[in-house]
Design a protein around this motif. Structure first.
Motif, mmCIF file in Angstrom:
data_model
loop_
_atom_site.group_PDB
_atom_site.id
_atom_site.type_symbol
_atom_site.label_atom_id
_atom_site.label_comp_id
_atom_site.label_asym_id
_atom_site.label_seq_id
_atom_site.Cartn_x
_atom_site.Cartn_y
_atom_site.Cartn_z
ATOM 1 N N LEU A 157 8.138 1.085 -10.970
ATOM 2 C CA LEU A 157 7.167 1.144 -9.888
ATOM 3 C C LEU A 157 5.800 1.008 -10.537
ATOM 4 C CD1 LEU A 157 6.361 1.706 -6.928
ATOM 5 C CD2 LEU A 157 6.424 4.150 -7.486
ATOM 6 N N HIS A 158 5.061 -0.021 -10.151
ATOM 7 C CA HIS A 158 3.729 -0.288 -10.693
ATOM 8 C C HIS A 158 2.714 0.174 -9.658
ATOM 9 C CE1 HIS A 158 5.236 -3.113 -13.866
ATOM 10 N NE2 HIS A 158 6.269 -3.070 -13.047
ATOM 11 N N VAL A 182 2.681 2.650 -14.676
ATOM 12 C CA VAL A 182 3.988 2.027 -14.558
ATOM 13 C C VAL A 182 5.010 3.152 -14.735
ATOM 14 C CG1 VAL A 182 5.635 0.370 -15.480
ATOM 15 C CG2 VAL A 182 3.175 -0.168 -15.472
ATOM 16 N N LEU A 183 5.757 3.425 -13.692
ATOM 17 C CA LEU A 183 6.786 4.475 -13.721
ATOM 18 C C LEU A 183 8.145 3.798 -13.838
ATOM 19 C CD1 LEU A 183 5.349 6.608 -10.785
ATOM 20 C CD2 LEU A 183 5.045 7.008 -13.232
ATOM 21 N N LYS A 190 0.839 -1.208 0.000
ATOM 22 C CA LYS A 190 0.000 0.000 0.000
ATOM 23 C C LYS A 190 0.871 1.253 0.000
ATOM 24 C CE LYS A 190 -3.629 -2.585 0.576
ATOM 25 N NZ LYS A 190 -4.068 -3.265 -0.603
ATOM 26 N N LEU A 191 0.492 2.221 -0.827
ATOM 27 C CA LEU A 191 1.170 3.507 -0.899
ATOM 28 C C LEU A 191 0.113 4.590 -0.813
ATOM 29 C CD1 LEU A 191 3.700 5.298 -1.554
ATOM 30 C CD2 LEU A 191 3.042 5.058 -3.961
ATOM 31 N N THR A 204 -2.232 0.455 -4.555
ATOM 32 C CA THR A 204 -1.456 -0.748 -4.296
ATOM 33 C C THR A 204 -0.255 -0.634 -5.230
ATOM 34 O OG1 THR A 204 -2.735 -2.008 -5.917
ATOM 35 C CG2 THR A 204 -3.406 -2.189 -3.614
ATOM 36 N N PHE A 205 0.873 -1.189 -4.807
ATOM 37 C CA PHE A 205 2.067 -1.040 -5.628
ATOM 38 C C PHE A 205 2.940 -2.276 -5.605
ATOM 39 C CE2 PHE A 205 4.000 0.010 -1.595
ATOM 40 C CZ PHE A 205 5.328 -0.335 -1.737
ATOM 41 N N ARG A 206 3.770 -2.339 -6.631
ATOM 42 C CA ARG A 206 4.819 -3.351 -6.734
ATOM 43 C C ARG A 206 6.034 -2.632 -7.299
ATOM 44 N NH1 ARG A 206 6.403 -6.316 -11.069
ATOM 45 N NH2 ARG A 206 4.515 -5.828 -12.229
#
Length: 101
Positions: A85-86, A96-97, A42-43, A77-79
């Motif tokens: 960084l998704h 998608v960064l 979580k972000l 939400t992130f991965r």
């Protein structure tokens, strides 16, 4: 779109869209600064300052030089991996960064 996350829990972002139209150049920028928290996948982004700029030669009446935006907290939400960084904002966007080199 660029995001910069620092180790002290602060972030800055800049979104830009520019393209040519028949009568000139369209420009839109959004600049934001604030704090973030990350836990698990979580972000959360909490802006403290957010402004936007718009210039459209075909609709100058709708232009704005630098106006404040509402300060809305955003949850993702992130991965993350070494190069990307998704981010997924529920019901909204998936981003998608890629790491700048």
């Amino acid at each position: 779109m660029r995001y910069r996350f620092s180790a002290d829990g602060r972030y800055a972002s800049r979104e830009a869209a520019e393209y040519t139209v028949p009568s000139g150049r369209f420009v839109f920028h959004r600049i934001q600064q604030g704090t973030y928290t990350a836990a698990g996948d979580k972000l959360e982004l909490k802006p403290e300052k957010s402004t936007r700029i718009r210039k459209m030669p075909e609709d100058p009446a709708g232009d704005y030089p630098e106006v404040p935006e509402p300060l809305e907290t955003r949850a993702f939400t992130f991965r993350a991996d070494l190069d990307s960084l998704h981010l997924h904002e529920s019901g909204r966007y998936a981003l998608v960064l890629l790491r700048a080199t």
